[in-house]
Design an enzyme around this catalytic site. Sequence first.
Site, PDB file in Angstrom:
ATOM      1  CG  HIS A 162      64.518   6.096  88.779  1.00 34.20           C
ATOM      2  ND1 HIS A 162      65.495   5.494  89.553  1.00 34.20           N
ATOM      3  CD2 HIS A 162      64.217   7.254  89.426  1.00 34.20           C
ATOM      4  CE1 HIS A 162      65.751   6.247  90.608  1.00 34.20           C
ATOM      5  NE2 HIS A 162      64.994   7.333  90.548  1.00 34.20           N
TER       6      HIS A 162
ATOM      7  CG  HIS B 156      61.384  13.468  96.394  1.00 29.83           C
ATOM      8  ND1 HIS B 156      62.130  14.555  96.031  1.00 29.83           N
ATOM      9  CD2 HIS B 156      61.843  12.453  95.615  1.00 29.83           C
ATOM     10  CE1 HIS B 156      62.983  14.222  95.064  1.00 29.83           C
ATOM     11  NE2 HIS B 156      62.835  12.953  94.813  1.00 29.83           N
TER      12      HIS B 156
END
Lengths: 111, 277
Positions: B123, B186
Amino acid sequence: MQKFLYELNRSPQLQSDYAADRHAVLQPYTLTDEEVAALTEPDVGKLYVLGVNGQILMHFAALHQIEWQDYLQQMRDGVESYGPVREGVYAMTGYEGTRAHSESLGQEGGI
Amino acid sequence: MPLVYAGVCSHAPGITGRKHLADPEVSDAFYAAFDDMRSDLETSGAEAVIVIAAEHFANFFMNNMPSFAIGMADFYDGPIEDSGWLGIDKFKAPGNRDLSQRLIAEVMQTVDVAYAEEWLFDHGIAVPLHFLTPQFDLPVIPVNINCQGPPLTPLHRAWAFGEALGRAADAVPEKIAIIGTGGISHWPATPDSGRINYEWDLDFMDRWCRNDRDALLDYDDLNVYADAGQGGFEIRTFMAVSAAAGGAQGTVHFCEPIPIFAVSCTVASYDLSPQEA
């Protein structure tokens, strides 16, 4: 343990073999009984606590059709049930859990 | 010739895989920023795009982990993830083996780098390409900086690698674009997924826009981990673009938290037009 999951994520053939016989595909790997149990049940929360990187583990969860929110919850339940992460990047500086992170960042909520 | 485009963007798998769960008011604006980035990339006339990603154990594992790697193939398959899970169909992205070889040879003048003739896109590259070259008609030069498995390369080495990539682009006749992809703060794929330190993100992007080397290198992995999570280690990809852009000033086109995507979704670019003396 992570080596197996890394190879599982890359190999459709290994995924088929794993679906057919979860224990047999683990034979070539040096694993503890606890690791074998976590990989065959599967126990996502235990795998997280044992130190599997989430970038590897999330694909294992997807392979088992575990929805995203359920995947996150199973890791939280794992920390609750089995204690802090024992090895790997999440244990590097001491994984203190979602609540501590919330407090340290002064933020509410989260997913 | 000098870089024709330099920018950064997010690559979180939720951007394509969980788009139906996001607040469309925010996510649609983010997708629009991606569309603008594609338009800018096309307008630049780029003949190849270097994508600096933070690969996630799709190709490189702890049995043989390079700090830096560059792809050297004519085609790359992806995504390695389940297509339904990621929301991206299987694809074959074009590469350019000859161009890769020339870029790698130039980078090697100053930075040791691994090369890879096989590379399955995850990804980290697939999500940006999904928006930026949806027809897979622009050759991709994949680049990886290990941001996942410590020990990680020090930030100043990521900077030196970015400078080397910039010099390598200068040295070839093709028009090269460079795009860094990653998260800022994150905690991806962990129980804390969805937590975002937006204030930290804005401060980082301010340093990035100013292309302030000292300010960007004034982090260390311990405070990044504490303030920005293990996903924050991916700032290396953004910083390498800063270094490659050679002091250019940047603009943030979009930077908003989208918790279900697990990150402050970001699109930013540098102004590479010649500056007056």
